[in-house]
Write a protein that holds these residues in place. Sequence first.
Motif, PDB file in Angstrom:
ATOM      1  N   LYS A 173      23.757   1.048  -8.286  1.00  0.00           N
ATOM      2  CA  LYS A 173      24.547   2.514  -8.716  1.00  0.00           C
ATOM      3  C   LYS A 173      25.073   2.217 -10.062  1.00  0.00           C
ATOM      4  CE  LYS A 173      28.041   5.960  -7.641  1.00  0.00           C
ATOM      5  NZ  LYS A 173      29.062   6.275  -6.495  1.00  0.00           N
ATOM      6  N   SER A 174      25.764   0.975 -10.185  1.00  0.00           N
ATOM      7  CA  SER A 174      26.659   0.495 -11.221  1.00  0.00           C
ATOM      8  C   SER A 174      25.560   0.515 -12.315  1.00  0.00           C
ATOM      9  CB  SER A 174      27.375  -0.720 -11.084  1.00  0.00           C
ATOM     10  OG  SER A 174      27.943  -1.201 -12.170  1.00  0.00           O
ATOM     11  N   ALA A 175      24.260  -0.036 -12.182  1.00  0.00           N
ATOM     12  CA  ALA A 175      23.301  -0.240 -13.241  1.00  0.00           C
ATOM     13  C   ALA A 175      22.548   0.773 -13.507  1.00  0.00           C
ATOM     14  CB  ALA A 175      22.702  -1.539 -12.674  1.00  0.00           C
ATOM     15  N   GLY A 176      22.783   1.708 -12.877  1.00  0.00           N
ATOM     16  CA  GLY A 176      21.767   2.936 -12.978  1.00  0.00           C
ATOM     17  C   GLY A 176      20.271   2.745 -12.822  1.00  0.00           C
ATOM     18  N   ILE A 177      19.963   2.010 -11.930  1.00  0.00           N
ATOM     19  CA  ILE A 177      18.495   1.697 -11.353  1.00  0.00           C
ATOM     20  C   ILE A 177      18.522   2.029  -9.916  1.00  0.00           C
ATOM     21  CG2 ILE A 177      18.206   0.087 -13.150  1.00  0.00           C
ATOM     22  CD1 ILE A 177      18.642  -1.963 -11.226  1.00  0.00           C
ATOM     23  N   SER A 178      17.269   2.200  -9.534  1.00  0.00           N
ATOM     24  CA  SER A 178      16.903   2.233  -8.037  1.00  0.00           C
ATOM     25  C   SER A 178      16.399   1.092  -7.717  1.00  0.00           C
ATOM     26  CB  SER A 178      15.856   3.419  -7.992  1.00  0.00           C
ATOM     27  OG  SER A 178      15.577   3.583  -6.753  1.00  0.00           O
ATOM     28  N   LEU A 179      16.947   0.441  -6.756  1.00  0.00           N
ATOM     29  CA  LEU A 179      16.439  -0.925  -6.059  1.00  0.00           C
ATOM     30  C   LEU A 179      15.851  -0.541  -4.531  1.00  0.00           C
ATOM     31  CD1 LEU A 179      19.124  -3.345  -7.234  1.00  0.00           C
ATOM     32  CD2 LEU A 179      16.712  -3.158  -7.996  1.00  0.00           C
ATOM     33  N   GLN A 180      14.965  -1.032  -4.140  1.00  0.00           N
ATOM     34  CA  GLN A 180      14.414  -0.945  -2.868  1.00  0.00           C
ATOM     35  C   GLN A 180      14.793  -2.009  -1.826  1.00  0.00           C
ATOM     36  OE1 GLN A 180      12.990   2.050  -2.400  1.00  0.00           O
ATOM     37  NE2 GLN A 180      13.295   2.421  -4.275  1.00  0.00           N
ATOM     38  N   HIS A 181      15.523  -1.608  -0.903  1.00  0.00           N
ATOM     39  CA  HIS A 181      16.111  -2.815  -0.123  1.00  0.00           C
ATOM     40  C   HIS A 181      14.871  -3.264   1.115  1.00  0.00           C
ATOM     41  CE1 HIS A 181      18.570  -4.041   3.665  1.00  0.00           C
ATOM     42  NE2 HIS A 181      18.604  -5.014   2.618  1.00  0.00           N
ATOM     43  N   VAL A 182      14.696  -4.689   1.145  1.00  0.00           N
ATOM     44  CA  VAL A 182      14.093  -5.419   2.206  1.00  0.00           C
ATOM     45  C   VAL A 182      14.751  -6.175   3.032  1.00  0.00           C
ATOM     46  CG1 VAL A 182      11.754  -6.681   2.515  1.00  0.00           C
ATOM     47  CG2 VAL A 182      12.104  -5.016   0.510  1.00  0.00           C
ATOM     48  N   PRO A 183      14.979  -5.618   4.040  1.00  0.00           N
ATOM     49  CA  PRO A 183      15.758  -6.512   5.184  1.00  0.00           C
ATOM     50  C   PRO A 183      15.109  -7.864   5.736  1.00  0.00           C
ATOM     51  CG  PRO A 183      15.140  -4.673   6.188  1.00  0.00           C
ATOM     52  CD  PRO A 183      14.716  -4.376   4.960  1.00  0.00           C
ATOM     53  N   TYR A 184      15.738  -8.718   6.187  1.00  0.00           N
ATOM     54  CA  TYR A 184      14.870  -9.826   6.587  1.00  0.00           C
ATOM     55  C   TYR A 184      15.808 -10.323   7.904  1.00  0.00           C
ATOM     56  CZ  TYR A 184      11.464 -10.257   2.947  1.00  0.00           C
ATOM     57  OH  TYR A 184      10.549 -10.081   2.025  1.00  0.00           O
ATOM     58  N   ARG A 185      15.263 -11.131   8.870  1.00  0.00           N
ATOM     59  CA  ARG A 185      16.136 -11.565   9.918  1.00  0.00           C
ATOM     60  C   ARG A 185      16.767 -12.595   9.702  1.00  0.00           C
ATOM     61  NH1 ARG A 185      15.286  -8.765  14.660  1.00  0.00           N
ATOM     62  NH2 ARG A 185      13.608  -6.961  14.633  1.00  0.00           N
ATOM     63  N   GLY A 186      17.720 -12.634   8.913  1.00  0.00           N
ATOM     64  CA  GLY A 186      18.644 -13.980   8.522  1.00  0.00           C
ATOM     65  C   GLY A 186      18.439 -14.337   7.235  1.00  0.00           C
ATOM     66  N   THR A 187      19.365 -15.216   6.740  1.00  0.00           N
ATOM     67  CA  THR A 187      19.291 -15.801   5.305  1.00  0.00           C
ATOM     68  C   THR A 187      18.060 -16.804   4.980  1.00  0.00           C
ATOM     69  OG1 THR A 187      22.033 -15.704   5.474  1.00  0.00           O
ATOM     70  CG2 THR A 187      20.706 -17.217   3.874  1.00  0.00           C
ATOM     71  N   ALA A 188      17.620 -17.511   5.992  1.00  0.00           N
ATOM     72  CA  ALA A 188      16.460 -18.199   5.784  1.00  0.00           C
ATOM     73  C   ALA A 188      15.239 -17.478   5.387  1.00  0.00           C
ATOM     74  CB  ALA A 188      16.459 -19.308   6.946  1.00  0.00           C
ATOM     75  N   PRO A 189      14.978 -16.706   6.350  1.00  0.00           N
ATOM     76  CA  PRO A 189      13.745 -15.765   6.076  1.00  0.00           C
ATOM     77  C   PRO A 189      13.740 -15.099   4.667  1.00  0.00           C
ATOM     78  CG  PRO A 189      14.325 -15.588   8.199  1.00  0.00           C
ATOM     79  CD  PRO A 189      15.492 -16.302   7.641  1.00  0.00           C
TER      80      PRO A 189
END
Length: 322
Positions: A173-189
């Motif tokens: 929102k701050s940068a004025g762009i659209s980012l697509q979120h990709v969730p993973y099951r934890g930090t390592a993955p």
Amino acid sequence: MTPKFLVSAVITGLLTLGSTISTAQTGAIKIVVGYPAGATSDALTRIVAEAMSRRLGQAVVVENKTGAGGMLANMAVKAAPTDGTVLLMTPVATMSIFPHSLADKVKYDPFKDFAPVAHLSNFQIGLGVGTGVPATTLKEYVSWVKSNPKDNSFYGSAGNGTLPHFFGVMFAKSAGISLQHVPYRGTAPSMQALAAGEITALSTVAADIKSMVDSNKARLLAVAGQKRSSNFPNVPTFREQGYDLVASPWYALFTTAGTPPAVVQRLAKAAMDSIADPAIQKRLQDMGLEPTGYGPERLAAIMKEDYDRWGPPIRESGFKPD
């Protein structure tokens, strides 16, 4: 009330408070942490417990009560005696994030059910990119995303509903762009996905990506603290690069609401004195944490500020818990 009865009431009240303080001073204190042994939160808790024990002159033990993203620990402390013998060590998430993102599952009021004791440390959120991304600054990254949003806009995090997930929403929102979120099951993955090129960027705890940065498998473009991270002195903050974003997640101690102020202050002093110890500070810094050592009043204010800060991006993300 007659003077005789007034004196009697005052004496009774003092004896009650004295008994409460005595209980806290002579019995063992338990710190409940909602995460497993080996986690950063657990390691921090054990360091602080040992240091507080020396200063209080009584045993301070740690209990790992895992489950529900840490919320089972909160529930246990909510129901504990109001004598200062049971403390909660928790990150910002259970107090300022989950009441928004998991509202139907949160069975406590962070402001009414707990008494703030001490703010122990901050840690930083950062935005990292893979080596295939031709950007060394945030502005270059934003321009690159805009040049081909279909392929360049995927950022990962350690999971849906995590603070890094919502920080990505704030940055987009701050940068004025659209980012697509990709969730993973934890930090390592999520880090493995960044290294493999499955995603182009990663919103993460900055300290967690240090090994990838050190081995030239990723670049950290910015950190979200008020100042630069001691782990990444050459990486500028978001604010330094023109984006008014600050996210300083924290770990803090609380106890059960209704605990006498004198008991809370005694516990707070022991915790703050522990954090002020240079040897303790060095241990925390080696873990990627930034020692703070603030008292109850400042902790309460920080918790409320973060509660207000994270509400809007959580709502804007459209996040719905499973």
